[in-house]
Design an enzyme around this catalytic site. Sequence first.
Site, PDB file in Angstrom:
ATOM      1  N   VAL A  16       7.698   2.348   2.957  1.00 46.49           N
ATOM      2  CA  VAL A  16       7.697   3.816   2.913  1.00 46.49           C
ATOM      3  C   VAL A  16       9.126   4.356   3.012  1.00 46.49           C
ATOM      4  O   VAL A  16       9.567   5.140   2.163  1.00 46.49           O
ATOM      5  CB  VAL A  16       6.811   4.391   4.040  1.00 46.49           C
ATOM      6  N   VAL A  93       8.461   3.846  10.838  1.00 40.04           N
ATOM      7  CA  VAL A  93       8.318   2.477  11.347  1.00 40.04           C
ATOM      8  C   VAL A  93       6.865   2.013  11.233  1.00 40.04           C
ATOM      9  O   VAL A  93       5.950   2.810  11.031  1.00 40.04           O
ATOM     10  CB  VAL A  93       8.801   2.368  12.813  1.00 40.04           C
ATOM     11  N   LEU A 173       1.904   8.104  -0.475  1.00 37.08           N
ATOM     12  CA  LEU A 173       2.227   7.257  -1.634  1.00 37.08           C
ATOM     13  C   LEU A 173       1.350   6.004  -1.641  1.00 37.08           C
ATOM     14  O   LEU A 173       0.964   5.503  -0.585  1.00 37.08           O
ATOM     15  CB  LEU A 173       3.709   6.870  -1.628  1.00 37.08           C
ATOM     16  N   CYS A 282      -2.642  -0.527   4.833  1.00 33.56           N
ATOM     17  CA  CYS A 282      -3.084   0.769   5.379  1.00 33.56           C
ATOM     18  C   CYS A 282      -4.581   0.907   5.643  1.00 33.56           C
ATOM     19  O   CYS A 282      -4.979   1.294   6.740  1.00 33.56           O
ATOM     20  CB  CYS A 282      -2.645   1.881   4.442  1.00 33.56           C
ATOM     21  N   ARG A 449     -11.122  -8.672 -11.147  1.00 41.29           N
ATOM     22  CA  ARG A 449     -10.418  -7.409 -11.395  1.00 41.29           C
ATOM     23  C   ARG A 449     -10.678  -6.851 -12.791  1.00 41.29           C
ATOM     24  O   ARG A 449     -10.073  -5.855 -13.181  1.00 41.29           O
ATOM     25  CB  ARG A 449      -8.909  -7.614 -11.249  1.00 41.29           C
TER      26      ARG A 449
HETATM   27  P1  NAD Z   1       7.139  -1.739   7.019  1.00 43.81           P
HETATM   28  O1  NAD Z   1       6.734  -2.754   8.014  1.00 43.81           O
HETATM   29  O2  NAD Z   1       7.367  -2.152   5.605  1.00 43.81           O
HETATM   30  O3  NAD Z   1       8.504  -1.033   7.513  1.00 43.81           O
HETATM   31  C1  NAD Z   1       8.742  -0.607   8.820  1.00 43.81           C
HETATM   32  C2  NAD Z   1      10.182  -0.938   9.190  1.00 43.81           C
HETATM   33  O4  NAD Z   1      10.495  -0.312  10.433  1.00 43.81           O
HETATM   34  C3  NAD Z   1      10.447  -2.433   9.389  1.00 43.81           C
HETATM   35  O5  NAD Z   1      11.461  -2.861   8.491  1.00 43.81           O
HETATM   36  C4  NAD Z   1      10.900  -2.541  10.861  1.00 43.81           C
HETATM   37  O6  NAD Z   1      11.910  -3.519  11.070  1.00 43.81           O
HETATM   38  C5  NAD Z   1      11.433  -1.139  11.106  1.00 43.81           C
HETATM   39  N1  NAD Z   1      11.501  -0.780  12.534  1.00 43.81           N
HETATM   40  C6  NAD Z   1      10.534  -0.904  13.476  1.00 43.81           C
HETATM   41  N2  NAD Z   1      10.966  -0.424  14.635  1.00 43.81           N
HETATM   42  C7  NAD Z   1      12.232   0.013  14.470  1.00 43.81           C
HETATM   43  C8  NAD Z   1      13.196   0.623  15.297  1.00 43.81           C
HETATM   44  N3  NAD Z   1      12.920   0.889  16.581  1.00 43.81           N
HETATM   45  N4  NAD Z   1      14.413   0.946  14.787  1.00 43.81           N
HETATM   46  C9  NAD Z   1      14.682   0.683  13.484  1.00 43.81           C
HETATM   47  N5  NAD Z   1      13.792   0.118  12.629  1.00 43.81           N
HETATM   48  C10 NAD Z   1      12.587  -0.215  13.115  1.00 43.81           C
HETATM   49  O7  NAD Z   1       6.060  -0.572   7.096  1.00 43.81           O
HETATM   50  P2  NAD Z   1       5.656   0.452   5.925  1.00 43.81           P
HETATM   51  O8  NAD Z   1       4.681  -0.167   5.010  1.00 43.81           O
HETATM   52  O9  NAD Z   1       6.893   1.068   5.373  1.00 43.81           O
HETATM   53  O10 NAD Z   1       4.838   1.537   6.778  1.00 43.81           O
HETATM   54  C11 NAD Z   1       5.504   2.388   7.682  1.00 43.81           C
HETATM   55  C12 NAD Z   1       4.522   3.436   8.156  1.00 43.81           C
HETATM   56  O11 NAD Z   1       4.111   4.245   7.049  1.00 43.81           O
HETATM   57  C13 NAD Z   1       3.231   2.903   8.776  1.00 43.81           C
HETATM   58  O12 NAD Z   1       2.827   3.758   9.810  1.00 43.81           O
HETATM   59  C14 NAD Z   1       2.239   2.962   7.628  1.00 43.81           C
HETATM   60  O13 NAD Z   1       0.922   3.091   8.090  1.00 43.81           O
HETATM   61  C15 NAD Z   1       2.679   4.225   6.921  1.00 43.81           C
HETATM   62  N6  NAD Z   1       2.356   4.271   5.485  1.00 43.81           N
HETATM   63  C16 NAD Z   1       2.490   3.155   4.712  1.00 43.81           C
HETATM   64  C17 NAD Z   1       2.227   3.227   3.340  1.00 43.81           C
HETATM   65  C18 NAD Z   1       2.370   2.021   2.452  1.00 43.81           C
HETATM   66  O14 NAD Z   1       1.937   2.090   1.318  1.00 43.81           O
HETATM   67  N7  NAD Z   1       2.958   0.931   2.910  1.00 43.81           N
HETATM   68  C19 NAD Z   1       1.863   4.440   2.781  1.00 43.81           C
HETATM   69  C20 NAD Z   1       1.751   5.561   3.592  1.00 43.81           C
HETATM   70  C21 NAD Z   1       2.017   5.459   4.951  1.00 43.81           C
HETATM   71  C1  UDX Z   2      -3.218   3.497   0.062  1.00 44.87           C
HETATM   72  C2  UDX Z   2      -3.494   4.957  -0.321  1.00 44.87           C
HETATM   73  O1  UDX Z   2      -3.935   5.012  -1.688  1.00 44.87           O
HETATM   74  C3  UDX Z   2      -2.253   5.795  -0.145  1.00 44.87           C
HETATM   75  O2  UDX Z   2      -2.533   7.175  -0.403  1.00 44.87           O
HETATM   76  C4  UDX Z   2      -1.754   5.640   1.284  1.00 44.87           C
HETATM   77  O3  UDX Z   2      -0.563   6.372   1.461  1.00 44.87           O
HETATM   78  C5  UDX Z   2      -1.525   4.188   1.632  1.00 44.87           C
HETATM   79  O4  UDX Z   2      -2.733   3.439   1.404  1.00 44.87           O
HETATM   80  P1  UDX Z   2      -2.033   1.446  -1.113  1.00 44.87           P
HETATM   81  O5  UDX Z   2      -2.727   0.651  -0.073  1.00 44.87           O
HETATM   82  O6  UDX Z   2      -0.596   1.246  -1.332  1.00 44.87           O
HETATM   83  O7  UDX Z   2      -2.253   3.008  -0.848  1.00 44.87           O
HETATM   84  O8  UDX Z   2      -2.745   1.171  -2.549  1.00 44.87           O
HETATM   85  P2  UDX Z   2      -4.120   1.654  -3.198  1.00 44.87           P
HETATM   86  O9  UDX Z   2      -3.854   1.948  -4.610  1.00 44.87           O
HETATM   87  O10 UDX Z   2      -4.794   2.704  -2.435  1.00 44.87           O
HETATM   88  O11 UDX Z   2      -4.993   0.328  -3.148  1.00 44.87           O
HETATM   89  C6  UDX Z   2      -5.473  -0.189  -1.920  1.00 44.87           C
HETATM   90  C7  UDX Z   2      -6.419  -1.323  -2.203  1.00 44.87           C
HETATM   91  O12 UDX Z   2      -7.624  -0.817  -2.797  1.00 44.87           O
HETATM   92  C8  UDX Z   2      -5.878  -2.365  -3.177  1.00 44.87           C
HETATM   93  O13 UDX Z   2      -6.241  -3.648  -2.748  1.00 44.87           O
HETATM   94  C9  UDX Z   2      -6.575  -2.019  -4.481  1.00 44.87           C
HETATM   95  O14 UDX Z   2      -6.713  -3.107  -5.351  1.00 44.87           O
HETATM   96  C10 UDX Z   2      -7.919  -1.533  -3.980  1.00 44.87           C
HETATM   97  N1  UDX Z   2      -8.596  -0.630  -4.930  1.00 44.87           N
HETATM   98  C11 UDX Z   2      -8.027   0.551  -5.287  1.00 44.87           C
HETATM   99  C12 UDX Z   2      -9.831  -0.987  -5.430  1.00 44.87           C
HETATM  100  O15 UDX Z   2     -10.364  -2.041  -5.096  1.00 44.87           O
HETATM  101  N2  UDX Z   2     -10.461  -0.143  -6.313  1.00 44.87           N
HETATM  102  C13 UDX Z   2      -9.925   1.052  -6.689  1.00 44.87           C
HETATM  103  O16 UDX Z   2     -10.549   1.762  -7.489  1.00 44.87           O
HETATM  104  C14 UDX Z   2      -8.654   1.408  -6.160  1.00 44.87           C
END
Ligand code: NAD
Ligand code: UDX
Length: 475
Positions: A16, A93, A173, A282, A449
Amino acid sequence: MTFEIRKVCCIGAGYVGGPTMAVFANKCSNIQFKVVDINRARINAWNSKDLSQLPIFEPGLEKLIFKCREKNLFFTTDIESSISEADMIFLSVNTPTKTKGIGAGKASDLKWVEASARQIAEFSSSHTIVVEKSTLPVRTAETIKKILESSQNNQTKSLTNKSYSVLSNPEFLAEGNAIKDLENPDRVLIGGEDNKAISALEGIYLNWISPEKIIKTNLWSSELSKLTANAFLAQRISSINSISAICEETGADIYQVGKAVGLDSRIGNKFLMPSPGFGGSCFQKDILNLIYLCEFYKLDAVAKYWQGVIDINKWQKTRISQLIINKLFGNVSGKKIAILGFAFKSNTNDIRNSPAIDICEDLLEEGSSLAIYDPKVTDAQINNALENKIQRFKSSDEKNLLNIYSSIDDVFKDCDAVIVLTEWQEFSFIDWVKCAKVMRKPSWVFDTRSCVNKQEVLKAGFNFWRIGSETHHIL
Ligand code: NAD
Ligand code: UDX
């Protein structure tokens, strides 16, 4: 008077933090963005000259990094000065499910959020707007505020200008589509009480997003909306996956059913693709978090309702593993199986909670050896994910149970079956006649798929199972 934002810090350079700040930097050339992380290797990878070595793969990301890095976008481990000079700090984070202690297996582990809040309390130097980007349980902003305020109380107020506003700005996202989602989101959600701080954050988004897309709520609605959105999306997948199983039993076809259902404008046609189950970092974590909240507030019926979404997801993965084993005469011991795709979806190198992990583990447990190919996931990621099972089921004749290939052409040799687990586009162009020649007969293709060319598979003489459809038996 508005609060002018000149310097932004983002704590967390992950899936993120990295892409979000890259898009922000591209859209706001007058603001400096510093993305900080405690993980030095990750920061080094963000700074690598060779853009193919960035820590995450995301279409469109390399171009933005090339354009903005070292201009108004910086990746650094210098957390102290980045916080100290920032007007606004995004918390990005990780918030994984707790693995031990109270709420283990359900509650979010907030230790990284708390550590970040303490870093801000220690190093900030003036008025700082703290923005929750991470997905958090409802009322986490209260905890963050308390930590920040206690740091103010520790100081003699006359000696410090430190003060804070806390906002919630969840990120929606989806990986693989992150840059497009950030550039053109369905909505931007800002939760908070301090109008000046809300306007300052809104001001950043207004550089490329129209005002009617920016929704403002109170803090708790904003935090809960994020959990709810993910729960609803996951619920749709469990719904369509449950129906895929009925299709396979009855001769109905899930794509025909999905189309007919999705054309109802009240239902809509998105997120109706059947799959081996949802993966990613997530959905499961956020539903578990919601369940934990429900249980905390004694809403047991609600908790049970959302648990069903997770149960179906788990069931779908097990169902597919069992089905594959049954089709291969109930025995995969000593058989080599090709696995196409290991990422939890296409266009990402992320394997967190990928259904491929569970299905591969089930097959290893039954004694099969695996030949795995994924265009973006590294050998180290796959080895780490399957390490425990490999150690447990090490074959007595020292045969390699896990073979990872960097070219798809090498995967099929001597395999009894091919299982497609990620919808990478290249899998729709496979030359199945060529594959059939090097595989053991009778050979199977299992497409979880719906991304391979069915006609070509059948023409090449394979038995063919496609999720939610009729099975084709050649032999
Ligand atoms: P991630 O594990 O890829 O990244 C988190 C980063 O934070 C790591 O690199 C870690 O080293 C760093 N970190 C942790 N503690 C720290 C600190 N005290 N100081 C500095 N750095 C630190 O996680 P992500 O996938 O980017 O997700 C982050 C958050 O966003 C989560 O709460 C997740 O639920 C949310 N989120 C994720 C997605 C997604 O698609 N991955 C989408 C929407 C929201
Ligand atoms: C999800 C949410 O879509 C996003 O809004 C949020 O911020 C983070 O969590 P992400 O997990 O990155 O995003 O991907 P997403 O496209 O939602 O897919 C999640 C899982 O669902 C994948 O394994 C995907 O293959 C599966 N999926 C998605 C299905 O099985 N069927 C679908 O129609 C769509």
